[in-house]
Design an enzyme around this catalytic site. Structure first.
Site, PDB file in Angstrom:
ATOM      1  N   ARG A  71       0.851  -1.191   0.000  1.00 10.07           N
ATOM      2  CA  ARG A  71       0.000   0.000   0.000  1.00 10.07           C
ATOM      3  C   ARG A  71       0.890   1.246   0.000  1.00 10.07           C
ATOM      4  NH1 ARG A  71      -2.629  -3.963   2.687  1.00 10.07           N
ATOM      5  NH2 ARG A  71      -4.909  -4.030   2.731  1.00 10.07           N
ATOM      6  N   HIS A  74      -0.090   3.198   4.772  1.00 12.40           N
ATOM      7  CA  HIS A  74      -0.661   2.125   5.609  1.00 12.40           C
ATOM      8  C   HIS A  74      -0.182   0.741   5.150  1.00 12.40           C
ATOM      9  CE1 HIS A  74      -3.678   4.746   7.660  1.00 12.40           C
ATOM     10  NE2 HIS A  74      -3.564   5.432   6.550  1.00 12.40           N
ATOM     11  N   ARG A 111      -8.579  -3.871  10.038  1.00 13.05           N
ATOM     12  CA  ARG A 111      -7.140  -3.829   9.795  1.00 13.05           C
ATOM     13  C   ARG A 111      -6.558  -2.577  10.456  1.00 13.05           C
ATOM     14  NH1 ARG A 111      -3.403  -1.779   6.012  1.00 13.05           N
ATOM     15  NH2 ARG A 111      -1.588  -3.115   5.704  1.00 13.05           N
ATOM     16  N   ASN A 147      -8.733   6.536  11.441  1.00 17.75           N
ATOM     17  CA  ASN A 147      -7.402   6.643  12.056  1.00 17.75           C
ATOM     18  C   ASN A 147      -7.553   6.780  13.564  1.00 17.75           C
ATOM     19  OD1 ASN A 147      -5.868   6.519   9.727  1.00 17.75           O
ATOM     20  ND2 ASN A 147      -5.612   8.731   9.531  1.00 17.75           N
ATOM     21  N   PHE A 160      -2.771  15.485  -0.791  1.00 19.37           N
ATOM     22  CA  PHE A 160      -2.380  14.206  -0.167  1.00 19.37           C
ATOM     23  C   PHE A 160      -1.036  13.691  -0.699  1.00 19.37           C
ATOM     24  CE2 PHE A 160      -2.904   9.521   0.480  1.00 19.37           C
ATOM     25  CZ  PHE A 160      -2.965   9.532   1.856  1.00 19.37           C
ATOM     26  N   HIS A 338     -12.521   1.108   1.348  1.00 24.36           N
ATOM     27  CA  HIS A 338     -12.885   2.280   0.538  1.00 24.36           C
ATOM     28  C   HIS A 338     -13.959   3.082   1.280  1.00 24.36           C
ATOM     29  CE1 HIS A 338     -14.041   4.896  -2.583  1.00 24.36           C
ATOM     30  NE2 HIS A 338     -14.970   4.163  -3.157  1.00 24.36           N
ATOM     31  N   ARG A 357     -10.803  11.308  -1.213  1.00 27.41           N
ATOM     32  CA  ARG A 357     -10.674   9.912  -0.777  1.00 27.41           C
ATOM     33  C   ARG A 357     -11.587   9.022  -1.622  1.00 27.41           C
ATOM     34  NH1 ARG A 357     -11.498   9.019   5.465  1.00 27.41           N
ATOM     35  NH2 ARG A 357     -10.204   7.190   5.102  1.00 27.41           N
ATOM     36  N   TYR A 361      -9.231   5.483  -3.243  1.00 25.54           N
ATOM     37  CA  TYR A 361      -9.127   4.114  -2.713  1.00 25.54           C
ATOM     38  C   TYR A 361      -9.345   3.047  -3.778  1.00 25.54           C
ATOM     39  CZ  TYR A 361      -8.651   5.988   1.978  1.00 25.54           C
ATOM     40  OH  TYR A 361      -8.182   6.655   3.074  1.00 25.54           O
ATOM     41  N   ARG A 368      -2.653  -2.089  -6.987  1.00 25.24           N
ATOM     42  CA  ARG A 368      -2.158  -2.941  -5.904  1.00 25.24           C
ATOM     43  C   ARG A 368      -2.651  -4.378  -6.066  1.00 25.24           C
ATOM     44  NH1 ARG A 368      -3.173  -4.426  -0.656  1.00 25.24           N
ATOM     45  NH2 ARG A 368      -5.341  -3.754  -0.626  1.00 25.24           N
TER      46      ARG A 368
HETATM   47 FE1  HDD Z   1      -6.383   6.990   3.470  1.00 27.22          FE
HETATM   48  C1  HDD Z   1      -5.336   3.811   3.024  1.00 27.22           C
HETATM   49  C2  HDD Z   1      -7.369   6.220   6.686  1.00 27.22           C
HETATM   50  C3  HDD Z   1      -7.033  10.316   4.078  1.00 27.22           C
HETATM   51  C4  HDD Z   1      -5.794   7.668   0.255  1.00 27.22           C
HETATM   52  N1  HDD Z   1      -6.353   5.349   4.639  1.00 27.22           N
HETATM   53  C5  HDD Z   1      -5.865   4.120   4.271  1.00 27.22           C
HETATM   54  C6  HDD Z   1      -6.001   3.201   5.344  1.00 27.22           C
HETATM   55  C7  HDD Z   1      -6.569   3.886   6.390  1.00 27.22           C
HETATM   56  C8  HDD Z   1      -6.793   5.230   5.936  1.00 27.22           C
HETATM   57  C9  HDD Z   1      -6.911   3.341   7.756  1.00 27.22           C
HETATM   58  C10 HDD Z   1      -5.560   1.752   5.343  1.00 27.22           C
HETATM   59  C11 HDD Z   1      -6.659   0.838   4.931  1.00 27.22           C
HETATM   60  C12 HDD Z   1      -6.206  -0.594   5.033  1.00 27.22           C
HETATM   61  O1  HDD Z   1      -5.948  -1.050   6.165  1.00 27.22           O
HETATM   62  O2  HDD Z   1      -6.109  -1.234   3.997  1.00 27.22           O
HETATM   63  N2  HDD Z   1      -7.015   8.069   5.086  1.00 27.22           N
HETATM   64  C13 HDD Z   1      -7.463   7.549   6.279  1.00 27.22           C
HETATM   65  C14 HDD Z   1      -8.057   8.608   7.050  1.00 27.22           C
HETATM   66  C15 HDD Z   1      -7.936   9.762   6.331  1.00 27.22           C
HETATM   67  C16 HDD Z   1      -7.297   9.415   5.094  1.00 27.22           C
HETATM   68  C17 HDD Z   1      -8.709   8.437   8.414  1.00 27.22           C
HETATM   69  C18 HDD Z   1      -8.388  11.149   6.701  1.00 27.22           C
HETATM   70  C19 HDD Z   1      -9.615  11.484   6.797  1.00 27.22           C
HETATM   71  N3  HDD Z   1      -6.377   8.692   2.383  1.00 27.22           N
HETATM   72  C20 HDD Z   1      -6.692   9.963   2.806  1.00 27.22           C
HETATM   73  C21 HDD Z   1      -6.668  10.866   1.675  1.00 27.22           C
HETATM   74  C22 HDD Z   1      -6.335  10.115   0.578  1.00 27.22           C
HETATM   75  C23 HDD Z   1      -6.154   8.754   1.050  1.00 27.22           C
HETATM   76  C24 HDD Z   1      -6.968  12.346   1.751  1.00 27.22           C
HETATM   77  C25 HDD Z   1      -6.193  10.521  -0.852  1.00 27.22           C
HETATM   78  C26 HDD Z   1      -6.814  11.532  -1.399  1.00 27.22           C
HETATM   79  N4  HDD Z   1      -5.623   5.937   1.933  1.00 27.22           N
HETATM   80  C27 HDD Z   1      -5.519   6.405   0.673  1.00 27.22           C
HETATM   81  C28 HDD Z   1      -5.087   5.363  -0.325  1.00 27.22           C
HETATM   82  C29 HDD Z   1      -4.932   4.105   0.584  1.00 27.22           C
HETATM   83  C30 HDD Z   1      -5.298   4.628   1.946  1.00 27.22           C
HETATM   84  C31 HDD Z   1      -3.911   5.775  -1.155  1.00 27.22           C
HETATM   85  C32 HDD Z   1      -3.615   3.351   0.509  1.00 27.22           C
HETATM   86  C33 HDD Z   1      -3.958   1.887   0.515  1.00 27.22           C
HETATM   87  C34 HDD Z   1      -5.396   1.854   0.311  1.00 27.22           C
HETATM   88  O3  HDD Z   1      -5.889   3.124   0.220  1.00 27.22           O
HETATM   89  O4  HDD Z   1      -6.081   0.861   0.199  1.00 27.22           O
HETATM   90  O5  HDD Z   1      -6.078   5.192  -1.268  1.00 27.22           O
END
Ligand code: HDD
Length: 677
Positions: A71, A74, A111, A147, A160, A338, A357, A361, A368
């Protein structure tokens, strides 16, 4: 693994995919029995390997392709199965069945993760923690992707990639791993003041949790509930751990990165295997639509929280984690969350971070997990049926038998057919939106420091000290003096004294003016006001042959009743014999055990003729004492405390009376740490 499987619909579905190789013949992936698995097919025993060795080629090819991209954030995570039970119907606010039907236990998969480090990094890095929950509801999967910190770095998701680039290892040399203590991150911080609030949290104890079982979870973004009458409410989601919210100290967290990089994984795995099922209550803060502008911040701004004292958290249900995974890759690695996975009754707001977001996702899973069919992976499948006209793509599992793959059609009675809201069809909340296309930020998002100050005001003295220490450590590692100074100037906007103290520790001229005028506090933000319990805390018992059997047994029996978990440490691994035929099993010795692996120490034995034992034991107690942990001793064990002038200090338990000793020890452990030492 003990079979504590908690059967539910998701588990039954997963069962159909489980494969048990035990006792079976080895075959190729085509089902052909293999007669040899250690020797390649060669032309003569010293000759070249032959192309026709299909078994070798299949085995090697599969191995060569075993890894998938981690990822992008995370990457390092750990997950468990469980169930969610609603306490009371929330039908007044939402029509989501999961929040209205109290009779149903909904299967969940959770997770936990760090954000910054690679998949192979350590658990106890200073970082936010992810807390993502997939609810397998009868109306489809609902993901609450949370989070352990209630606010975020940035207000608009377009930034981001910038914030993530800044905290990841620097691009020229890929250093440092799983750490924000470097120039790029702090350069970003100083030049993007909207992150001041989040950075206060990251520098606080929240960023080094004691356990995944002792963390809160926050949905961060403001979501919407919509009830059957179409009325909407703004919602903030909270998970509250039954064990309270507790943290490590920084020195301990750093040492654990080496001694047990899997500290949080082990902790969760072991707790579930023992039957100490982690529990979290789900809470919601509910704001009626008409109160949207009642606050001194914008509800759509993800760098702000709603103080619990202003809008109480209504506890609506409980999640219990009951099962470890069977296979890390198949479940923990392949699960795809997601925030856009919602069910009728749960909707989005215009929060620009959330909106981004909703794109990211799915997009990230495509690379991935290698294609558009990741929803078919066992861990991602809904427990309810799913039908549409999507077809094909890499690794498609379903064999769609119908000829029709389009809407509208006559050959199949125009099915699969969209459902009306009454039939369970998802209908987006009809919010009126009218505006010019612009790239701009609302003025209501511009106050970056008031809530950072609210957080600072709400901290207890030890928590404040930890924040100053953390800033000093992190900024102290920054090589650019200009970046160090810019950060001191930034945080002077939050609190002048805070900035002055950091400045002195990092060789920067202390600022003379600044500070937010906010005097409000939010007691809910301090971990000193959390649930205090000794349940599931781990005690190191340093013991040797000849201990007083009955006394120790009565203490251990009481502790077991109170939920403490004990581990015996002796000179040698194996049985330790006491009087009255009491025998305990030492699973650690002074070579393998370190104080940072425990919450408390109980010294039963005195010093030894073995110099190494004495040195290691003395270090063990001293370190536990410095980390403010509970220390108890009886009999010979007390000599260690006397030698180190620890007697009568807070959190040091030495009662003569055995019953009193056992009781006071539990009370002291429940305190978590003794900051007044
Ligand atoms: Fe995110 C993963 C939580 C903002 C883009 N995010 C990811 C995971 C968590 C969060 C817990 C791990 C999920 C897992 O265990 O597979 N993210 C948050 C929280 C945010 C946040 C609480 C604030 C409100 N995230 C955020 C933004 C973006 C992303 C603003 C993009 C615009 N996040 C992602 C991602 C990930 C991710 C790149 C990486 C792996 C995945 O999604 O599956 O899409």
């Amino acid at each position: 693994m003990a079979d504590k499987r908690h059967e539910n619909e998701k588990d039954a579905q997963l069962e159909s995919f489980r494969v048990d190789d035990k006792g079976k013949y080895m075959t190729t992936n085509q089902g052909l029995r293999v007669s040899e698995d250690e020797l390649s097919l060669t032309a003569g025993v010293r000759g070249p390997t032959l192309m026709e060795d299909f078994h070798f080629r299949e085995k090697m090819t599969h191995f060569d392709h075993e890894r998938i991209p981690e990822r992008v954030v995370h990457a390092r995570g750990f997950a468990a199965h469980g169930e969610f039970q609603l306490y009371e119907s929330m039908e007044q606010y939402t029509k989501a069945k999961i929040f209205t039907d109290t009779s149903n236990k909904v299967p969940v998969f959770v997770r936990f993760s760090t954000v910054n480090g690679s998949k192979g990094s350590g658990d106890t890095a200073r970082d936010a923690r992810g807390f993502a929950t997939k609810f397998y509801t009868e109306e489809g999967n609902y993901d609450l992707v949370a989070n352990n910190i209630p606010v975020f770095f940035i207000q608009d998701g377009i930034k981001f990639p910038d914030v993530v680039h800044s905290f990841k290892p620097e691009p020229h040399n890929d250093i440092p791993q799983a750490s924000t203590a470097h120039d790029n991150f702090w350069d970003f911080v100083a030049n993007n003041p909207e992150n001041a609030h989040m950075v206060m949290w990251i520098m606080s104890d929240r960023a080094i949790p004691r356990s995944f079982r002792m963390m809160e979870g926050f949905g961060v973004n403001t979501f919407r509930f919509v009830n059957a009458a179409g009325e909407a409410f703004f919602i903030k989601f909270h998970w509250k751990p039954k064990l309270g919210v507790h943290s490590l100290v920084w020195d301990e967290a750093q040492k654990l990165m080496g001694i047990d990089p899997d500290f949080h994984r082990n902790d969760l795995w072991d707790a579930i295997e023992r039957g100490d099922y982690p529990e979290y209550e789900l809470g919601v803060q509910i704001v009626p639509q008409e109160d949207e502008f009642k606050f001194d911040f914008d509800l759509l701004d993800a760098t702000k929280l709603i103080p619990e004292e202003e809008v109480p958290v209504k506890i609506i249900g409980k999640m219990t984690l009951t099962n470890n995974v069977d296979n890390f890759f198949a479940e923990t690695e392949q699960v795809a969350f997601h925030p856009g996975n919602v069910v009728p009754g749960i909707d989005f707001t215009n929060d620009p971070l959330l909106q981004a977001r909703l794109f990211s996702y799915i997009d990230t899973q495509l690379i991935r997990l290698g294609g558009p069919n990741f929803h078919e992976l066992p861990i991602n499948r809904p427990i309810c049926p799913f039908h549409n006209n999507q077809r094909d793509g890499f690794h498609r599992q379903a064999i769609n038998i119908a000829r029709v793959n389009y809407h509208r059609n006559s050959l199949q009675g125009n099915t699969p057919a969209p459902a009306s809201p009454e039939q369970g069809g998802y209908k987006h909340y009809e919010e009126k939106v009218d505006g010019k296309k612009i790239r701009g930020r609302s003025k209501s998002f511009i106050d970056f420091f008031s809530q950072a100050k609210l957080f600072w005001n709400s901290m207890s003295e030890p928590e404040k000290k930890h924040i100053i220490d953390a800033f000093s450590f992190e900024l102290g590692k920054v090589k650019s003096k200009s970046v160090r100074r810019q950060n001191v100037d930034l945080f002077a906007n939050v609190d002048l004294q805070l900035a002055q103290k950091i400045a002195r520790n990092i060789g920067v001229k202390p600022p003379t003016q600044g500070g937010s005028p906010v005097t409000k506090t939010s007691p809910a933000l301090s971990q000193l006001n959390t649930t205090m319990t000794a349940k599931t805390r781990k005690v190191a018992v340093i013991i040797s042959n000849g201990f007083h059997g009955n006394v120790i047994k009565s203490i251990l029996d009481y502790w077991k009743k109170e939920g403490l978990v004990v581990e015996f440490i002796s000179e040698d691994l194996g049985p330790v014999k006491g009087t009255n035929g009491v025998v305990l099993e030492a699973v650690q010795n002074v070579y393998t055990a370190q104080s940072v692996l425990y919450d408390a120490v109980f010294m039963v034995r005195g010093s030894s003729t073995d110099k190494m034992f004495n040195e290691k034991a003395a270090y063990f107690i001293d370190e536990a004492y410095r980390h403010k942990k509970t220390i108890g001793a009886i009999g010979e064990g007390k000599k260690w405390l006397e030698a180190n002038q620890m007697v009568n200090k807070p959190g040091v338990v030495t009662d003569e009376n055995v019953t009193e000793f056992a009781r006071h020890f539990v009370q002291a452990v429940a305190h978590h740490r003794h900051w007044n030492r």
